[in-house]
Scaffold this motif. Structure first.
Motif, PDB file in Angstrom:
ATOM      1  N   LEU A  74       0.846  -1.209   0.000  1.00  0.00           N
ATOM      2  CA  LEU A  74       0.000   0.000   0.000  1.00  0.00           C
ATOM      3  C   LEU A  74       0.880   1.257   0.000  1.00  0.00           C
ATOM      4  O   LEU A  74       0.575   2.247  -0.677  1.00  0.00           O
ATOM      5  CB  LEU A  74      -0.938  -0.029   1.220  1.00  0.00           C
ATOM      6  N   GLU A  75       1.979   1.188   0.749  1.00  0.00           N
ATOM      7  CA  GLU A  75       2.921   2.328   0.760  1.00  0.00           C
ATOM      8  C   GLU A  75       3.489   2.571  -0.630  1.00  0.00           C
ATOM      9  O   GLU A  75       3.570   3.702  -1.098  1.00  0.00           O
ATOM     10  CB  GLU A  75       4.075   2.054   1.732  1.00  0.00           C
ATOM     11  N   LYS A  76       3.864   1.470  -1.291  1.00  0.00           N
ATOM     12  CA  LYS A  76       4.472   1.589  -2.621  1.00  0.00           C
ATOM     13  C   LYS A  76       3.469   2.177  -3.618  1.00  0.00           C
ATOM     14  O   LYS A  76       3.783   3.110  -4.363  1.00  0.00           O
ATOM     15  CB  LYS A  76       4.919   0.197  -3.069  1.00  0.00           C
ATOM     16  N   GLU A  77       2.267   1.640  -3.596  1.00  0.00           N
ATOM     17  CA  GLU A  77       1.258   2.099  -4.570  1.00  0.00           C
ATOM     18  C   GLU A  77       0.821   3.532  -4.301  1.00  0.00           C
ATOM     19  O   GLU A  77       0.489   4.268  -5.222  1.00  0.00           O
ATOM     20  CB  GLU A  77       0.039   1.172  -4.552  1.00  0.00           C
ATOM     21  N   SER A  78       0.788   3.930  -3.034  1.00  0.00           N
ATOM     22  CA  SER A  78       0.277   5.276  -2.718  1.00  0.00           C
ATOM     23  C   SER A  78       1.401   6.305  -2.633  1.00  0.00           C
ATOM     24  O   SER A  78       1.141   7.512  -2.612  1.00  0.00           O
ATOM     25  CB  SER A  78      -0.478   5.246  -1.387  1.00  0.00           C
ATOM     26  N   GLY A  79       2.646   5.811  -2.497  1.00  0.00           N
ATOM     27  CA  GLY A  79       3.775   6.735  -2.329  1.00  0.00           C
ATOM     28  C   GLY A  79       3.766   7.415  -0.964  1.00  0.00           C
ATOM     29  O   GLY A  79       4.359   8.482  -0.778  1.00  0.00           O
ATOM     30  N   LYS A  80       3.102   6.798   0.033  1.00  0.00           N
ATOM     31  CA  LYS A  80       3.017   7.388   1.382  1.00  0.00           C
ATOM     32  C   LYS A  80       3.678   6.464   2.405  1.00  0.00           C
ATOM     33  O   LYS A  80       3.618   5.244   2.265  1.00  0.00           O
ATOM     34  CB  LYS A  80       1.546   7.561   1.798  1.00  0.00           C
ATOM     35  N   SER A  81       4.265   7.047   3.436  1.00  0.00           N
ATOM     36  CA  SER A  81       4.830   6.241   4.509  1.00  0.00           C
ATOM     37  C   SER A  81       3.731   5.983   5.551  1.00  0.00           C
ATOM     38  O   SER A  81       3.216   6.925   6.167  1.00  0.00           O
ATOM     39  CB  SER A  81       6.007   7.008   5.120  1.00  0.00           C
ATOM     40  N   LEU A  82       3.374   4.717   5.729  1.00  0.00           N
ATOM     41  CA  LEU A  82       2.217   4.399   6.582  1.00  0.00           C
ATOM     42  C   LEU A  82       2.601   3.632   7.847  1.00  0.00           C
ATOM     43  O   LEU A  82       2.012   3.827   8.899  1.00  0.00           O
ATOM     44  CB  LEU A  82       1.200   3.569   5.786  1.00  0.00           C
ATOM     45  N   SER A 150      -3.814   6.045   5.992  1.00  0.00           N
ATOM     46  CA  SER A 150      -3.969   4.711   5.397  1.00  0.00           C
ATOM     47  C   SER A 150      -5.341   4.565   4.743  1.00  0.00           C
ATOM     48  O   SER A 150      -5.451   4.071   3.617  1.00  0.00           O
ATOM     49  CB  SER A 150      -3.818   3.627   6.471  1.00  0.00           C
ATOM     50  N   VAL A 151      -6.379   5.000   5.462  1.00  0.00           N
ATOM     51  CA  VAL A 151      -7.743   4.852   4.935  1.00  0.00           C
ATOM     52  C   VAL A 151      -7.917   5.700   3.669  1.00  0.00           C
ATOM     53  O   VAL A 151      -8.455   5.238   2.657  1.00  0.00           O
ATOM     54  CB  VAL A 151      -8.779   5.256   6.023  1.00  0.00           C
ATOM     55  N   VAL A 152      -7.410   6.934   3.726  1.00  0.00           N
ATOM     56  CA  VAL A 152      -7.538   7.823   2.555  1.00  0.00           C
ATOM     57  C   VAL A 152      -6.730   7.254   1.387  1.00  0.00           C
ATOM     58  O   VAL A 152      -7.213   7.218   0.247  1.00  0.00           O
ATOM     59  CB  VAL A 152      -7.086   9.262   2.923  1.00  0.00           C
ATOM     60  N   SER A 153      -5.529   6.757   1.660  1.00  0.00           N
ATOM     61  CA  SER A 153      -4.675   6.222   0.581  1.00  0.00           C
ATOM     62  C   SER A 153      -5.341   5.029  -0.097  1.00  0.00           C
ATOM     63  O   SER A 153      -5.407   4.961  -1.336  1.00  0.00           O
ATOM     64  CB  SER A 153      -3.317   5.776   1.127  1.00  0.00           C
ATOM     65  N   ALA A 154      -5.840   4.075   0.701  1.00  0.00           N
ATOM     66  CA  ALA A 154      -6.462   2.869   0.122  1.00  0.00           C
ATOM     67  C   ALA A 154      -7.710   3.253  -0.680  1.00  0.00           C
ATOM     68  O   ALA A 154      -7.936   2.737  -1.781  1.00  0.00           O
ATOM     69  CB  ALA A 154      -6.820   1.876   1.223  1.00  0.00           C
ATOM     70  N   THR A 155      -8.495   4.187  -0.135  1.00  0.00           N
ATOM     71  CA  THR A 155      -9.748   4.556  -0.823  1.00  0.00           C
ATOM     72  C   THR A 155      -9.455   5.214  -2.166  1.00  0.00           C
ATOM     73  O   THR A 155     -10.093   4.887  -3.176  1.00  0.00           O
ATOM     74  CB  THR A 155     -10.579   5.516   0.054  1.00  0.00           C
ATOM     75  N   TYR A 156      -8.471   6.130  -2.188  1.00  0.00           N
ATOM     76  CA  TYR A 156      -8.214   6.821  -3.464  1.00  0.00           C
ATOM     77  C   TYR A 156      -7.533   5.913  -4.483  1.00  0.00           C
ATOM     78  O   TYR A 156      -7.727   6.084  -5.687  1.00  0.00           O
ATOM     79  CB  TYR A 156      -7.492   8.156  -3.231  1.00  0.00           C
TER      80      TYR A 156
END
Ligand SMILES: Cc1cc2nc3c(=O)[nH]c(=O)nc-3n(C[C@H](O)[C@H](O)[C@H](O)COP(=O)(O)OP(=O)(O)OC[C@H]3O[C@@H](n4cnc5c(N)ncnc54)[C@H](O)[C@@H]3O)c2cc1C
Length: 380
Positions: A74-82, A150-156
């Motif tokens: 999820l971090e890789k796909e969203s580019g965010k550190s979770l 995390s929730v916002v990243s997965a949803t978008y």
């Protein structure tokens, strides 16, 4: 049909299910009563603990190992550190059930850890006070997750793959029949082939028949000012569960550079109606908290400077309910995570997608089966 799958509740588990289903090309229509990532859901409050040496039962360890891989995905796909793995200190009486369960997880799965005696622990982690019968375990595969992000990243990510999410839309009713499911939300009617119920503490509103099995409970999060801020940064202070008798203080290092989160998470109070959560702090709570912080965590001043109340759904055995509802083959439920579900969220999303698409999951989730609470269910 408006979509292959309707997801009721796009919070923690709903967002991960939307991500996983959309990745596999399934069309998703999600319904969320608040905005995505809203602080009123069980994903509010800045951080969630990730632990692998698991006091809730060694059977969770394989799921946690998979969950970690998916957090990284999820971090890789969203580019965010979770997820930050800065270690987790589990401190409690040697022969207490949670400490025994943590040691069982470590033994069964050869988890990376360190055991410290009181002298070593006092030197390395002077933030805590220790007692003669304490055992101190450092879980090296532990740390903290950023829940709202995390929730916002997965949803978008799901939305980018075509998922449609109706925010500020409350589902009032689901009506399964032989060809699919009708969803009634804000007075409008929608048709989907299958439905996923991920409504957390509000599940009782949709399925009042399960009110004794999925009880909403209130958890209070509290933050304290450190006496020395540097000593409470993630490099110096692991996430922690400081247990002693009736106290269980769980917390994180300072994430904003001014406050440490330390909260009571044992036996949270029941909530009669999730729409009427008591958000203020009771004075007895503060006194008890103050007392335990003073006794167990002398690194902070004992009066909380910030507090917020949240809810989660609790089952009688504190294990979630995950799977197809008996008697309703088009309806999958994932609820009742009993105060410890966040770390598992991406693997739960994946399991939901497997059950929906493949009709079964390869993961062992016997301890979470809906059959232990429901024989046969009729929603209408
Ligand atoms: C204060 C607190 C601290 C915690 N600490 C940890 C921790 O450190 N580590 C850990 O692993 N776990 C922790 N947990 C547990 C974890 O956060 C929860 O188990 C998990 O977030 C539950 O996810 P959920 O999807 O079931 O619920 P939620 O995230 O609350 O999602 C339910 C969603 O459904 C929506 N909804 C409900 N009814 C409807 C409806 N009728 N129509 C439309 N939308 C609806 C809600 O608005 C919400 O967005 C903690 C929980 C709390 C409350």
């Amino acid at each position: 049909m408006d979509a292959d799958v309707g997801i009721i509740g796009v919070g923690t588990m709903g967002s991960m299910a939307a991500w996983q289903l959309s990745k596999r090309g399934v069309s998703v229509l999600g319904f969320e009563q608040f905005g995505i990532g809203n602080d009123r859901t069980a994903a509010g409050g800045e951080s969630r603990l990730f632990r692998t040496a698991y006091m809730e039962g060694a059977e969770y360890v394989p799921l946690l190992i998979e969950a970690k891989k998916l957090w990284r995905e999820l971090e890789k796909e969203s580019g965010k550190s979770l997820l930050t793995l800065n270690g987790g200190l589990m401190i409690g009486e040697k022969d207490s059930p949670p400490i025994k369960a943590i040691l069982e997880s470590i033994d069964n799965y050869k988890l990376e850890h360190e055991i410290l005696d009181i002298k070593q622990a006092s030197k390395k982690y002077p933030q805590f006070k220790y007692f003669a019968n304490d055992l101190v375990i450092l879980d090296k595969e532990a740390g903290f997750i950023r829940p709202e992000l995390s929730v916002v990243s997965a949803t978008y990510l799901a939305i980018n793959k075509g998922a449609k999410i109706k925010q500020y839309t409350t589902v009032q009713k689901i009506i399964p029949d032989s060809n699919g499911v009708t969803i009634i939300a804000n007075g409008e009617s929608y048709r989907v082939r299958k439905v996923v119920i991920t409504t957390g503490a509000w599940t009782v509103n949709l399925l009042p028949e399960l009110k004794d099995k999925l009880m909403p409970r209130r958890l209070l999060l509290t933050w304290f000012i450190p006496k020395n801020i540097d000593d409470t940064k993630p490099e110096k202070l692991p996430v922690f569960a400081r247990m002693r008798g009736d106290f269980r203080l769980t917390g994180t290092p300072t994430l904003d550079g001014t406050m440490v989160k330390a909260s009571f998470t044992k036996e949270p109070l029941p909530v009669d109606n999730p729409k009427e959560l008591h958000r203020d702090v009771y004075s007895e709570e503060i006194l008890k908290l103050r007392d335990s912080v003073e006794t167990l965590l002398p690194a902070v001043y004992p009066d909380p400077v910030r507090s917020s109340a949240y809810m989660d759904a609790y089952t009688p055995d504190n294990h979630a309910v995950l799977g197809t509802i008996p008697g309703l083959k088009e309806v999958v439920i994932a609820s009742g995570f009993s105060g410890h579900g966040f770390k598992l969220a991406p693997i739960i999303g994946k399991i939901i997608s497997e059950i929906i698409i493949d009709g079964k999951t390869t993961k062992n989730i016997k301890n979470l089966s809906p059959e232990r609470f429901v024989d046969s269910f009729h929603l209408i």
